[in-house]
Scaffold this motif. Structure first.
Motif, mmCIF file in Angstrom:
data_model
loop_
_atom_site.group_PDB
_atom_site.id
_atom_site.type_symbol
_atom_site.label_atom_id
_atom_site.label_comp_id
_atom_site.label_asym_id
_atom_site.label_seq_id
_atom_site.Cartn_x
_atom_site.Cartn_y
_atom_site.Cartn_z
ATOM 1 N N GLY A 80 4.286 -45.659 2.968
ATOM 2 C CA GLY A 80 5.699 -45.521 2.658
ATOM 3 C C GLY A 80 6.448 -44.558 3.560
ATOM 4 O O GLY A 80 7.681 -44.510 3.527
ATOM 5 N N ASP A 81 5.731 -43.795 4.361
ATOM 6 C CA ASP A 81 6.380 -42.849 5.274
ATOM 7 C C ASP A 81 6.802 -43.546 6.557
ATOM 8 O O ASP A 81 6.060 -44.356 7.113
ATOM 9 C CB ASP A 81 5.433 -41.699 5.625
ATOM 10 N N GLU A 82 7.981 -43.204 7.039
ATOM 11 C CA GLU A 82 8.476 -43.722 8.305
ATOM 12 C C GLU A 82 8.347 -42.656 9.387
ATOM 13 O O GLU A 82 8.535 -41.464 9.128
ATOM 14 C CB GLU A 82 9.936 -44.153 8.177
ATOM 15 N N VAL A 83 8.010 -43.100 10.593
ATOM 16 C CA VAL A 83 7.884 -42.195 11.736
ATOM 17 C C VAL A 83 8.669 -42.790 12.893
ATOM 18 O O VAL A 83 8.408 -43.917 13.321
ATOM 19 C CB VAL A 83 6.417 -41.992 12.135
ATOM 20 N N ILE A 84 9.625 -42.047 13.408
ATOM 21 C CA ILE A 84 10.457 -42.501 14.517
ATOM 22 C C ILE A 84 9.720 -42.264 15.827
ATOM 23 O O ILE A 84 9.190 -41.169 16.068
ATOM 24 C CB ILE A 84 11.800 -41.754 14.518
ATOM 25 N N THR A 85 9.677 -43.277 16.676
ATOM 26 C CA THR A 85 9.022 -43.138 17.965
ATOM 27 C C THR A 85 9.663 -44.085 18.974
ATOM 28 O O THR A 85 10.588 -44.835 18.655
ATOM 29 C CB THR A 85 7.505 -43.381 17.849
ATOM 30 N N THR A 86 9.169 -44.038 20.198
ATOM 31 C CA THR A 86 9.705 -44.855 21.288
ATOM 32 C C THR A 86 8.900 -46.136 21.438
ATOM 33 O O THR A 86 7.686 -46.132 21.217
ATOM 34 C CB THR A 86 9.671 -44.069 22.618
ATOM 35 N N PRO A 87 9.539 -47.218 21.857
ATOM 36 C CA PRO A 87 8.787 -48.437 22.137
ATOM 37 C C PRO A 87 8.163 -48.440 23.531
ATOM 38 O O PRO A 87 7.281 -49.257 23.806
ATOM 39 C CB PRO A 87 9.853 -49.534 22.042
ATOM 40 N N LEU A 88 8.615 -47.535 24.408
ATOM 41 C CA LEU A 88 8.141 -47.516 25.785
ATOM 42 C C LEU A 88 6.990 -46.524 25.898
ATOM 43 O O LEU A 88 7.146 -45.366 26.292
ATOM 44 C CB LEU A 88 9.271 -47.137 26.740
ATOM 45 N N THR A 89 5.810 -47.010 25.512
ATOM 46 C CA THR A 89 4.629 -46.170 25.459
ATOM 47 C C THR A 89 3.414 -47.057 25.323
ATOM 48 O O THR A 89 3.538 -48.270 25.136
ATOM 49 C CB THR A 89 4.716 -45.197 24.270
ATOM 50 N N PHE A 90 2.239 -46.453 25.412
ATOM 51 C CA PHE A 90 1.032 -47.202 25.122
ATOM 52 C C PHE A 90 0.934 -47.393 23.611
ATOM 53 O O PHE A 90 1.526 -46.656 22.827
ATOM 54 C CB PHE A 90 -0.205 -46.474 25.663
ATOM 55 N N LEU A 91 0.163 -48.373 23.197
ATOM 56 C CA LEU A 91 0.070 -48.775 21.795
ATOM 57 C C LEU A 91 -0.274 -47.624 20.854
ATOM 58 O O LEU A 91 0.154 -47.608 19.694
ATOM 59 C CB LEU A 91 -0.981 -49.882 21.651
ATOM 60 N N ILE A 333 4.818 -52.599 28.301
ATOM 61 C CA ILE A 333 5.435 -53.638 27.486
ATOM 62 C C ILE A 333 5.927 -52.963 26.209
ATOM 63 O O ILE A 333 5.149 -52.264 25.555
ATOM 64 C CB ILE A 333 4.412 -54.724 27.125
ATOM 65 N N PRO A 334 7.198 -53.112 25.822
ATOM 66 C CA PRO A 334 7.641 -52.497 24.571
ATOM 67 C C PRO A 334 6.707 -52.860 23.420
ATOM 68 O O PRO A 334 6.376 -54.032 23.212
ATOM 69 C CB PRO A 334 9.042 -53.082 24.375
ATOM 70 N N VAL A 335 6.266 -51.848 22.705
ATOM 71 C CA VAL A 335 5.190 -52.019 21.720
ATOM 72 C C VAL A 335 5.501 -53.122 20.716
ATOM 73 O O VAL A 335 4.641 -53.942 20.390
ATOM 74 C CB VAL A 335 4.929 -50.688 20.983
ATOM 75 N N TYR A 336 6.730 -53.178 20.230
ATOM 76 C CA TYR A 336 7.046 -54.099 19.143
ATOM 77 C C TYR A 336 7.068 -55.562 19.591
ATOM 78 O O TYR A 336 7.161 -56.465 18.752
ATOM 79 C CB TYR A 336 8.384 -53.736 18.485
ATOM 80 N N LEU A 337 6.956 -55.813 20.907
ATOM 81 C CA LEU A 337 6.864 -57.191 21.394
ATOM 82 C C LEU A 337 5.444 -57.748 21.301
ATOM 83 O O LEU A 337 5.235 -58.947 21.494
ATOM 84 C CB LEU A 337 7.349 -57.279 22.842
ATOM 85 N N GLN A 338 4.486 -56.878 20.996
ATOM 86 C CA GLN A 338 3.108 -57.338 20.855
ATOM 87 C C GLN A 338 2.968 -58.271 19.650
ATOM 88 O O GLN A 338 3.629 -58.070 18.627
ATOM 89 C CB GLN A 338 2.161 -56.137 20.692
ATOM 90 N N PRO A 339 2.110 -59.301 19.745
ATOM 91 C CA PRO A 339 1.956 -60.260 18.638
ATOM 92 C C PRO A 339 1.653 -59.606 17.296
ATOM 93 O O PRO A 339 2.174 -60.039 16.259
ATOM 94 C CB PRO A 339 0.795 -61.145 19.098
ATOM 95 N N TYR A 340 0.841 -58.557 17.292
ATOM 96 C CA TYR A 340 0.511 -57.901 16.027
ATOM 97 C C TYR A 340 1.760 -57.314 15.374
ATOM 98 O O TYR A 340 1.969 -57.445 14.157
ATOM 99 C CB TYR A 340 -0.525 -56.799 16.249
ATOM 100 N N TYR A 341 2.604 -56.675 16.192
ATOM 101 C CA TYR A 341 3.830 -56.080 15.652
ATOM 102 C C TYR A 341 4.832 -57.157 15.243
ATOM 103 O O TYR A 341 5.596 -56.965 14.285
ATOM 104 C CB TYR A 341 4.431 -55.101 16.665
ATOM 105 N N GLN A 342 4.833 -58.257 15.960
ATOM 106 C CA GLN A 342 5.705 -59.376 15.567
ATOM 107 C C GLN A 342 5.320 -59.889 14.182
ATOM 108 O O GLN A 342 6.183 -60.241 13.366
ATOM 109 C CB GLN A 342 5.606 -60.495 16.603
ATOM 110 N N LYS A 343 4.021 -59.899 13.895
ATOM 111 C CA LYS A 343 3.558 -60.318 12.561
ATOM 112 C C LYS A 343 4.017 -59.349 11.471
ATOM 113 O O LYS A 343 4.161 -59.730 10.314
ATOM 114 C CB LYS A 343 2.035 -60.435 12.539
ATOM 115 N N LEU A 344 4.247 -58.096 11.880
ATOM 116 C CA LEU A 344 4.716 -57.097 10.914
ATOM 117 C C LEU A 344 6.223 -57.184 10.679
ATOM 118 O O LEU A 344 6.754 -56.472 9.821
ATOM 119 C CB LEU A 344 4.361 -55.690 11.401
ATOM 120 N N GLY A 345 6.899 -58.023 11.456
ATOM 121 C CA GLY A 345 8.325 -58.228 11.234
ATOM 122 C C GLY A 345 9.241 -57.668 12.302
ATOM 123 O O GLY A 345 10.464 -57.834 12.220
ATOM 124 N N TYR A 346 8.686 -56.997 13.312
ATOM 125 C CA TYR A 346 9.517 -56.497 14.409
ATOM 126 C C TYR A 346 9.949 -57.676 15.290
ATOM 127 O O TYR A 346 9.198 -58.633 15.456
ATOM 128 C CB TYR A 346 8.750 -55.474 15.237
#
Length: 389
Positions: A80-91, A333-346
């Motif tokens: 339930g905790d949110e953590v703000i971070t950058t998409p331009l990084t390693f996974l 590659i922006p992290v949220y473009l990865q297939p796993y993150y796409q499955k999470l709704g990003y």
């Protein structure tokens, strides 16, 4: 495209370790000793890193990802905790949040520094926000003073992923003492190496104790922390930890490598000066920006080929350079473009700047062992595209 530029005889990687006989001897000494793991070399390495950056405590881990996981545990990040971070990084910078059941919230980048945009962070904060994980992309520190002010005002924990920025400073102060916890990585392409390895530095004793416990199965042997004590052999598990312990073999290499860190960083800066001077004349080639308060330790040298200036696509430029044995790379590659993150709704479009950056970026080789001839080979190979404007 001109073919006058001769190909190198072998591939020049984008990054590479530099080991000498002293490094090898330090490892051999451990191999001949009584301790291959959980011995005195670990503490020696931790003290070496902590003293260098000016932190009170340091806790070594098997790798940088494990260290970030430990930081998230110590910060109390959970479901339930949110953590703000950058998409331009390693996974790892966002995966560590998922490991703890938290939710990464991606904040777009500044198009000059490619670091997280401090101006956008507050727009991402909600009642569920627990922490901010910033990343010193390429070795250039984030605007850590501004972001620290936000974290303090909103009562958030600030974790700095400084995998790229060991040896860097911001506003005259070494990276490693600004955030609540700071991670350094010791992969072979980083500033110094332990083969694989990571470390968290902190001035917070509570975080320090949690990190020590977490990297060793969540156990303690400290009688003051036990609920009972059956004898000298006794230990207790107080949390679900992991076996994330670094070996003495790795730590001994790290101690030796740390003695060369400043020289390594200086050589990186010399190479960057050559790149900046020699490549500045190419229209449409965006060179790295240096924030006036930041003194980068230059893990990466990233350029951007603006498509309107070149007849070739980024992929064609990349493959041409590789064919000429210039071991270019792309970070990241922006992290949220990865297939796993796409499955999470990003979804694509979440961070337009990061996506625009990704479409044009190429990382040029940069490591201390590069010779001046190596640097010239890179410059000459990149300059061939100038004729295609």
């Amino acid at each position: 495209m001109s073919e006058s530029n001769q190909h190198r005889p072998n591939m020049l990687p984008y990054g590479q370790q530099w080991l000498d006989e002293g490094d090898i001897d330090s490892v051999i000494q451990v191999l001949k000793s009584d301790f291959l793991t959980q011995g005195p070399a670990i503490q020696a390495f931790e003290e070496k890193v902590a003293n260098y950056v000016g932190a009170k405590y340091a806790v070594a881990f098997t790798n940088g990802t494990a260290a970030l996981h430990g930081a998230c545990f110590a910060a109390g990040i959970g479901l339930g905790d949110e953590v703000i971070t950058t998409p331009l990084t390693f996974l790892a910078s966002s995966n560590c949040v998922l490991y703890q059941g938290g939710t990464p919230v991606f904040c777009d980048i500044d198009m000059e520094t490619y670091n997280i945009d401090a101006n956008q962070i507050e727009t991402k904060i909600t009642p569920s926000t627990k922490a901010i994980i910033v990343v010193d992309f390429s070795g250039q520190p984030v605007e850590i003073d501004r972001i620290l002010d936000i974290a303090r005002e909103k009562n958030l924990i600030l974790i700095e992923d400084a995998a790229h920025s060991l040896g860097a400073d911001y506003d005259g102060r070494k990276i490693g003492t600004w955030a609540d916890m700071t991670m350094f990585s010791f992969h072979p392409v980083k500033h110094v190496t332990t083969g694989e390895g990571g470390i968290i530095v902190t001035d917070n004793e509570t975080f320090y104790k949690k990190l020590i416990q977490f990297r060793s199965h969540g156990m303690t042997r400290n009688p003051d922390e036990m609920t009972q004590n059956d004898g000298p052999w006794y230990y207790e598990m107080h949390a679900l930890g992991y076996n994330y312990r670094m070996t003495d073999i790795q730590a001994a290499l790290g101690v030796s490598q740390m003695d060369k860190l400043d020289d390594f960083v200086q050589r990186r800066r010399e190479i960057v000066e050559i790149y900046n001077r020699e490549l500045a004349e190419i229209p449409g080639l965006v060179l790295p920006y240096q924030h006036p308060k930041a003194n980068s330790s230059w893990h990466l040298y990233v350029v951007r080929f603006l498509p309107e200036y070149f007849s070739y696509s980024r992929r064609e430029i990349f493959e041409t350079l590789r064919n000429r044995n210039i071991g270019v790379h792309v970070h990241y590659i922006p992290v949220y473009l990865q297939p796993y993150y796409q499955k999470l709704g990003y979804r694509k479009g979440l961070c337009p700047n990061a996506e625009r950056y990704y479409e044009t970026a190429i990382t040029l080789p940069l490591f201390p062992k590069m010779t001046d001839t190596d640097v010239k080979d890179v410059v000459d190979a990149v300059k061939i595209f100038r004729k295609e404007i």
